[in-house]
Design an enzyme around this catalytic site. Structure first.
Site, mmCIF file in Angstrom:
data_model
loop_
_atom_site.group_PDB
_atom_site.id
_atom_site.type_symbol
_atom_site.label_atom_id
_atom_site.label_comp_id
_atom_site.label_asym_id
_atom_site.label_seq_id
_atom_site.Cartn_x
_atom_site.Cartn_y
_atom_site.Cartn_z
ATOM 1 N N GLU A 413 2.497 -0.182 0.785
ATOM 2 C CA GLU A 413 1.035 -0.235 0.661
ATOM 3 C C GLU A 413 0.674 -0.479 -0.789
ATOM 4 O O GLU A 413 1.176 0.210 -1.682
ATOM 5 C CB GLU A 413 0.384 1.097 1.066
ATOM 6 C CG GLU A 413 0.294 1.321 2.538
ATOM 7 C CD GLU A 413 -0.465 2.600 2.894
ATOM 8 O OE1 GLU A 413 -1.296 3.065 2.097
ATOM 9 O OE2 GLU A 413 -0.206 3.124 3.984
HETATM 10 C C1 NOJ Z 1 -2.865 5.468 2.326
HETATM 11 C C2 NOJ Z 1 -2.914 5.509 3.818
HETATM 12 O O1 NOJ Z 1 -1.618 5.471 4.310
HETATM 13 C C3 NOJ Z 1 -3.727 4.377 4.428
HETATM 14 O O2 NOJ Z 1 -3.862 4.619 5.790
HETATM 15 C C4 NOJ Z 1 -5.046 4.221 3.724
HETATM 16 O O3 NOJ Z 1 -5.797 3.177 4.305
HETATM 17 C C5 NOJ Z 1 -4.792 3.961 2.265
HETATM 18 N N1 NOJ Z 1 -4.076 5.086 1.708
HETATM 19 C C6 NOJ Z 1 -6.067 3.758 1.454
HETATM 20 O O4 NOJ Z 1 -6.740 4.955 1.347
#
Ligand code: NOJ
Length: 569
Positions: A413
């Protein structure tokens, strides 16, 4: 996602005063002159991500059971504007369209999560397996593979079956380890012939801290000073158990890999000549990423967590530490249970030492004895907690390399949001964020960090947990007002596409060109969006105006008929 309380105005001001001493100390800090033109190693995997509760919708369709997020979001006052994920992006019904978007971006992988209660409605496998849920993921996986997109599948992105929370206390209870293992085993059995990258947990820090300590997330418990540590303890055990299950039962046949996705902000000492600040910043990262990574790579919690929580627990008159302990057998069982490390990273904090008297109430936050600060000059286009600090990414990646023996890393991410009212498709600031963060990752690879893939977060706008739909992280814009949930490409789609097709940043002229072209194309997409209220208007016409006009006409005709009949009589 992060503790918002930590950033007071006074902290920001204090940082401005401190900054002059911290300004020119480092080898990784980003400035305009330091952009690195070059490409990623061959075979580097580019992707984008999503999660089940955030995108699927269909919360009660086709035999799905309730998750803690279904229940939590239906309680008034828990989510901004009382939004829910009931329909969200309708990803459950639109997955074929979404695979086309992924194809359009020319992604190598797509990261999504499986909803546990969609597969096992009560969470307990012996109760019932929902074949329609299996079928949905079967079709999604097949469709991705037909389009040459590698699925990276998360088993737990926060949507615990509600029954397990209600009857057993969720992650406060060790019995989750078995239930989760059975669910994971079912996924390996049914999908493992096609899925080769598994992530056990997404961001366990959030599950533990926001779910069981602050209560901002489902299940909304506020078990300060103990709840998060206990939840984390069981999650780490559950992760290790699932890794061993794969290792002993499936690996030889399926030849896949099992990792975990941990999040971590980078923590930079406010004053790098002050030993106390240096230690506080180290503690910040150890209490965040190290809390989970150290047991998984080295077998036990970071020494600094054991020391701080242990000492405070004694001062509070407790017989044992609030941080649970692993037995020697457990340590060796947990150590090394990671074929790759998934890393979620968004932002950075400056950190300074701050003592919290332990006699007062205990909490994860006060256990760390530190304060978080931000530089007011850092861009913060979206979420309150998310400041763009690209150089922190390179530092975190180097930290991972040195602390955990240079593991294979997939960035699972990374991305930036925008605020609710801003429906701007020309997301220049997102292009800037991706450009700089991806570039710092490239520098980290040159430093020797073993990064094999990158996942932009997220493919499209979606339900952003307690912030509802107010924070948009997507490369694609989703119009949530329209029940068809149409998707529109933001300018960052064009930019990311170029980064992918060039496998990096070939030279300044080209990269600047990409940016210019991306913003040009977005203005035409903007026209599409501008036309969209029309679509909603058309819906209003068919759904409200037409029936109302019909009813009125029938009424009027009836009145007119009665009038005629009366006159005749
Ligand atoms: C981490 C989380 O895993 C994800 O679901 C979320 O959208 C992002 N942070 C942004 O806050």
């Amino acid at each position: 996602m992060l503790p918002r309380c930590a950033l007071s105005v006074c902290h920001v001001l204090m940082l401005v005063l401190c900054l002059s001493s911290a300004e020119d100390f480092d080898w990784t800090k980003n400035d305009h002159g330091s952009f690195y033109y070059g490409t990623f190693p061959a075979g580097f995997s580019w992707g984008a991500g999503s999660s089940a509760y955030q995108t699927e919708g269909a919360w009660d369709k086709d035999g799905k059971g309730l998750s803690i997020w279904d229940v939590f979001s239906h309680k008034k006052g828990k989510i901004l504007q009382n939004d829910t994920g009931d329909s969200s992006c309708e990803g459950y019904h639109k997955f074929r369209d979404d695979v086309s978007l992924i194809k359009e971006l020319k992604l190598n992988h797509y990261r999504f999560s499986i909803s546990w209660p969609r597969l096992i409605p009560t969470g307990i496998k012996s109760d019932h397996v929902n074949e329609r849920g299996i079928q949905y993921y079967d079709e999604l996986i097949d469709h991705l593979l037909e389009n040459k997109i590698t699925p990276i599948v998360t088993l737990y992105h926060w949507d615990l079956p509600q029954v397990l929370q209600e009857k057993h206390g969720g992650w406060q209870n060790i019995s989750m380890v078995n239930y989760f293992n059975e669910f994971a085993n079912l996924c390996f059995e049914r999908f493992g012939n096609r899925v080769k990258y598994w992530i056990t947990f997404n961001n366990p820090w959030s599950i533990a801290v926001e779910g069981y300590e602050t209560g901002e997330h489902a299940p909304g418990l506020k078990l300060k000073g103990t709840g998060a540590y206990k939840a984390a303890h069981h999650i780490i055990k559950a992760h290790a158990r699932v890794w061993h299950t794969y290792d002993t039962q499936w690996r030889a046949k399926q030849k896949g890999q099992v990792g975990i996705s941990l999040s971590g902000d980078w923590g930079e000492p406010v004053d790098i000549s002050n030993q106390k600040d240096i230690e506080a910043a180290e503690r910040y990262v150890q209490f965040y990423l190290g809390w989970f990574a150290t047991p998984i790579f080295h077998g036990d919690y970071p020494q600094v967590m054991k020391d701080f929580i242990g000492r405070k627990s004694v001062q509070q008159g407790l017989g044992s530490s609030r941080l649970p302990t692993f037995s020697p057998q457990e340590k060796s069982y947990i150590k090394g249970t990671c074929d790759f490390l998934g890393l979620g990273h968004f932002t950075t904090r400056y950190i300074t030492q701050k003592n919290y008297p332990s006699a007062r109430s205990s909490s994860y936050f006060t256990d760390r004895d530190l304060a978080e600060l931000v530089d007011p000059r850092w861009p913060d286009p979206g979420s309150e907690w998310l400041y763009s600090v690209p150089w922190g990414f390179r530092r975190l990646l180097n930290f991972v390399k040195t602390q955990y023996g240079n593991p294979v890393v997939y960035v699972t991410e990374n991305g930036v949001s925008e605020k609710m009212l801003c429906t701007e498709l020309c997301d220049d600031w997102r292009i800037q964020y991706y450009k700089d963060y991806i570039n710092e990752m490239l520098k980290a690879i040159k430093d020797g960090v073993n990064v094999k893939g990158y996942t932009a977060w997220s493919l499209m706008d979606k339900f952003e947990w307690d912030e509802g739909y107010s924070e948009r992280f997507g490369l694609y814009y989703v119009d949530f007002r329209n029940k068809n949930k149409p998707r529109y490409p933001k300018a960052s789609v064009q930019f990311y596409k170029r980064v992918i097709s060039s496998n990096g940043f070939p030279n300044q002229r080209e990269v600047e060109n990409w940016r210019r072209k991306a913003t040009e194309t977005c203005s035409s997409s903007n026209q599409l969006l501008a036309a969209d209220p029309l679509t909603s208007h058309m819906e209003m016409v068919t759904e409200i105006v037409v029936p109302t006009v019909c009813t009125l006409s029938i009424l009027l005709s009836a009145i007119f008929l009665m009038f005629l009949l009366r006159r005749r009589n």
